[in-house]
Design an enzyme around this catalytic site. Structure first.
Site, PDB file in Angstrom:
ATOM      1  CG  HIS A 180      19.525 -61.470  50.551  1.00  0.00           C
ATOM      2  ND1 HIS A 180      18.193 -61.425  50.887  1.00  0.00           N
ATOM      3  CD2 HIS A 180      19.650 -62.486  49.665  1.00  0.00           C
ATOM      4  CE1 HIS A 180      17.542 -62.360  50.228  1.00  0.00           C
ATOM      5  NE2 HIS A 180      18.400 -63.018  49.477  1.00  0.00           N
ATOM      6  CB  CYS A 181      22.325 -65.662  53.627  1.00  0.00           C
ATOM      7  SG  CYS A 181      23.061 -67.274  53.336  1.00  0.00           S
ATOM      8  N   PRO A 182      22.035 -65.811  50.072  1.00  0.00           N
ATOM      9  CG  PRO A 182      23.567 -66.056  48.329  1.00  0.00           C
ATOM     10  CD  PRO A 182      23.347 -65.333  49.627  1.00  0.00           C
ATOM     11  CG  ASN A 217      14.965 -64.687  55.226  1.00  0.00           C
ATOM     12  OD1 ASN A 217      14.573 -63.591  54.809  1.00  0.00           O
ATOM     13  ND2 ASN A 217      14.548 -65.201  56.371  1.00  0.00           N
TER      14      ASN A 217
END
Ligand SMILES: [Zn+2]
Ligand SMILES: [Zn+2]
Length: 539
Positions: A391-393, A397
Site C-alpha cells: 500500500h503506497c501512502p 492506493n
C-alpha cells in the site's frame, strides 16, 4: 491474571510411540500402536472385550482414534466398541481425534453415530480441543460436514475462538472469523479472544482479530478493568501493546487521534506529492528555463529542459492512473460476484487445487472470500487486492495486479524528469557564473543570486533519490517476479518454500519472460502453477 490462565488437554501422555519399541500385550496397546493382527488375535481367539476400559479408564477406541488408525476404529465399532464411550474426564474418542486432527478417523466415528457435541468435564467439545491444538482443517471438516457448533462455550464461557487466540493459532482464528464466530464474547473473567491473544503476546493472532474486529473489542474491559492493550503492556509484550494502542487511537473519538491515524491514513500523502510535482515544475520553468537573471537558453538546453517538463506532465497523468482499481477482489454482494455453492470451503478441492495451497491465510475474515494465492487484505483500503505488492501512502492506493504497470511507469518518469531537470539546472548555473570567483564565493553567489534554483535543486534531489531507490527495487522485483509483500513476509507464505524448506519462488520464469510478461500485460499469469496436496488434509 497468571493464575487464571487456562489448562489444556495434555497431549504428552497420548504421544504416539514407535510400535517396534513397545510391547503389545493387550487390546489397548494393540490399538495404540496400530497392530491390527494382534488385535484380531486378542479379540477373535482370546475373546478379549473391546467395550471395557483399561486400568486408567481409557477405551480401546480412544487409543486407536488418537493414533489415527481408521481401519482399527471401524473394526472396534463392528466388534462391540461404543463410539460414545467416555473416560473419567468424560472425553470420547472424538475428543482424542481432535488432538491430532485425524479427519479419516473422525469420519468413521461420526458416520457410526458418535456425538459431535459430546461434552467433557470442562465443557470442552471436539471443536474446543481442535482449536486448542490448532487443527484448522479438522475443525473446518467437522463444522462443514457435521454441523459442529463452532461458537459453543465451555464451562468457563470460552468458545473455540478464545482458545485459538490464547494459543496463538492465527489460521484457526481466520477460519472461525470467516465462519462468523462471535469475537466479542466475554468469558467468565470478562476476557474476549483479543484479551487472551494480548496476554500471551501473539502478534499475528492480535493482528487478525483487530483487522476483522470493531472498536468494541479494543475498548472492552475484563472483570479486573483492563483493556487488551493494558494487559499486553502489563505482560511486557511491547510490540503487541504498541500495535493495540495504535489501533485504539485510530478508533478513538479524539479529533486529533482520529485525524492522524484515521483520516490521514485514508487520504495518505497523495495531495502532498501532487503539490510537490506542481511546485517543482513551476519552479523549474520560472527560476531555471525562463529566469530573467540567467542568460537566454540555448537550443539544446531548451530542448532537454522542455523534455523534462513534458515528462513531468506525463508523470501527473500516470499519477492519476495509479489511483484506479489496483485489482480488488469481488466480495459477496459486489456486482459480478459469483457464488456457486452454499459453502465456499466445500467448493474447494482441498487436496488438489490451483486456488488452494494449504495456506489458511487465504481466507479473508473481513471480505468473506477465499482469495487466490499472492493476494492480501489491505487494512487501509479495507479490501483484498490481487497480486498485492504494497500500500503506497504517496499515491493513497494499493499497488496490485491492475495498477502495477502504471505505478512502475510513474516512478520511472519521476526518475527521468528529476534527473533531466537537475542536469539542466546545474548546467544553467555553471555556465552563468563568472569563472574568476573562488569556490566558496561561487556557492555564496548562487545562494544569493538564484535562491529559486537552490530550492528547486534541494527538493529535486530528494525526489531523485527516492525515485532511484524505488525504481531499482521495483525493477529487480519485476525481473524475479516477486512482490514487495512476498519479499517482506516470505516466512509466512508456504508457497514460497521449496521441498527442502528453503526459499523458492515458483513464479520466477526467468528474467526475460518475467520482464516481457510485465511489460506487455502488466502482470504475470499465476494459474499455471500446480500445487502439492495440502498436508493437513492428506494425513
Ligand atoms: Zn479482504
Ligand atoms: Zn491499500
Amino acid at each position: 491474571m497468571a493464575s487464571s490462565e487456562i489448562e489444556v488437554v495434555s497431549s504428552d501422555s497420548k504421544a504416539q510411540q514407535n510400535p517396534s519399541e513397545a510391547p503389545v500385550i493387550d487390546v489397548f496397546s494393540a490399538c495404540a500402536y496400530g497392530d491390527f493382527q494382534k488385535l484380531r488375535k486378542f479379540v477373535e481367539e482370546d475373546g478379549a472385550s473391546l467395550s471395557q476400559p483399561d486400568l486408567n479408564g481409557y477405551y480401546a477406541i480412544q487409543w486407536a482414534a488418537l493414533n489415527n488408525f481408521p481401519d482399527i476404529v471401524q473394526y472396534i465399532i463392528e466388534h462391540g466398541g461404543d463410539v460414545n464411550a467416555t473416560d473419567n474426564m468424560q472425553q470420547t474418542a472424538l475428543h482424542w481425534v481432535a488432538v491430532r486432527g485425524a479427519i479419516a478417523v473422525a469420519d468413521v466415528l461420526l458416520q457410526n453415530g458418535a456425538r459431535v457435541e459430546a461434552v467433557d468435564v470442562n465443557g470442552y467439545r471436539a471443536v474446543h480441543v481442535a482449536a486448542q491444538y490448532g487443527q484448522t482443517a479438522f475443525l473446518n471438516h467437522i463444522v462443514v460436514k457435521y454441523q459442529a457448533d463452532f461458537d459453543a462455550p465451555d464451562n468457563e464461557g470460552r468458545s473455540p475462538i478464545h482458545w485459538a487466540a490464547y494459543k496463538g493459532f492465527a489460521d484457526t482464528i481466520r477460519l472461525l472469523l470467516f465462519r462468523d464466530a462471535c469475537q466479542g464474547r466475554q468469558d467468565k473473567e470478562g476476557c474476549t479472544p483479543l484479551h487472551w491473544a494480548a496476554i500471551r503476546g501473539h502478534v499475528e493472532a492480535c493482528t487478525v482479530l483487530v483487522h476483522a474486529g470493531t472498536k468494541q473489542e479494543l475498548m472492552v474491559k475484563d472483570n479486573a478493568g483492563f483493556t487488551p492493550a493494558q494487559l499486553a503492556s502489563d505482560k511486557g509484550h511491547r510490540h503487541v501493546a504498541l500495535f493495540l494502542s495504535n489501533a485504539q487511537r485510530a478508533h478513538s473519538n479524539h479529533w486529533l487521534g482520529k485525524f492522524w491515524s484515521g483520516k490521514m491514513a485514508d487520504i495518505g500523502y497523495a495531495p502532498i506529492l501532487f503539490c510537490t510535482i506542481i511546485i517543482l515544475t513551476v519552479l523549474f520553468i520560472n527560476s531555471i528555463l525562463a529566469a530573467p537573471n540567467l542568460p537566454k537558453v540555448t537550443a539544446v538546453v531548451g530542448l532537454w529542459g522542455w523534455a523534462a517538463v513534458s515528462v513531468s506532465v506525463g508523470s501527473l497523468v500516470m499519477f492519476y492512473r495509479c489511483s484506479k482499481d489496483p485489482g480488488y477482489l469481488k466480495r459477496p454482494g459486489d456486482v459480478g460476484y459469483h457464488k456457486d455453492t452454499e459453502d465456499l470451503l466445500l467448493n474447494i478441492d482441498l487436496n488438489n487445487s490451483s486456488m488452494w495451497t494449504g495456506n489458511w491465510s487465504q481466507l479473508c475474515p473481513t471480505c468473506k472470500i477465499v482469495r487466490p494465492v499472492r493476494s492480501k487484505h489491505c487494512p487501509i483500503c479495507k479490501r483484498c487486492v490481487e497480486q498485492f505488492d504494497h500500500h503506497c501512502p504517496w499515491i493513497s492506493n494499493c499497488v496490485g495486479k491492475r495498477n502495477k504497470w502504471d505505478f512502475f511507469v510513474f516512478i520511472c518518469m519521476g526518475f527521468l524528469t528529476s534527473f533531466l531537470s537537475a542536469a539542466v539546472a546545474i548546467q544553467r548555473i555553471w555556465t552563468s557564473t563568472p569563472n574568476i570567483l573562488t569556490e566558496e564565493t561561487w556557492v555564496h553567489h548562487v545562494v544569493v543570486q538564484h535562491p529559486g534554483v537552490v530550492a528547486f535543486l534541494l527538493l529535486d534531489f530528494i525526489i531523485l533519490l527516492a525515485c532511484t531507490i524505488l525504481t531499482t527495487s521495483q525493477a529487480s522485483q519485476i525481473a524475479r517476479n516477486i512482490t514487495t509483500n512476498e519479499l517482506a513476509n516470505a516466512i509466512r507464505y508456504g508457497y514460497l518454500r521449496g521441498p527442502d524448506g528453503r526459499f523458492h519462488n515458483p513464479y520466477n520464469h526467468g528474467c526475460q519472460k518475467n520482464c516481457a510478461d510485465f511489460l506487455i500485460r502488466g502482470y504475470t499469469d499465476d494459474n499455471e502453477i500446480a500445487w502439492p496436496a495440502l498436508q493437513q488434509v492428506a494425513r
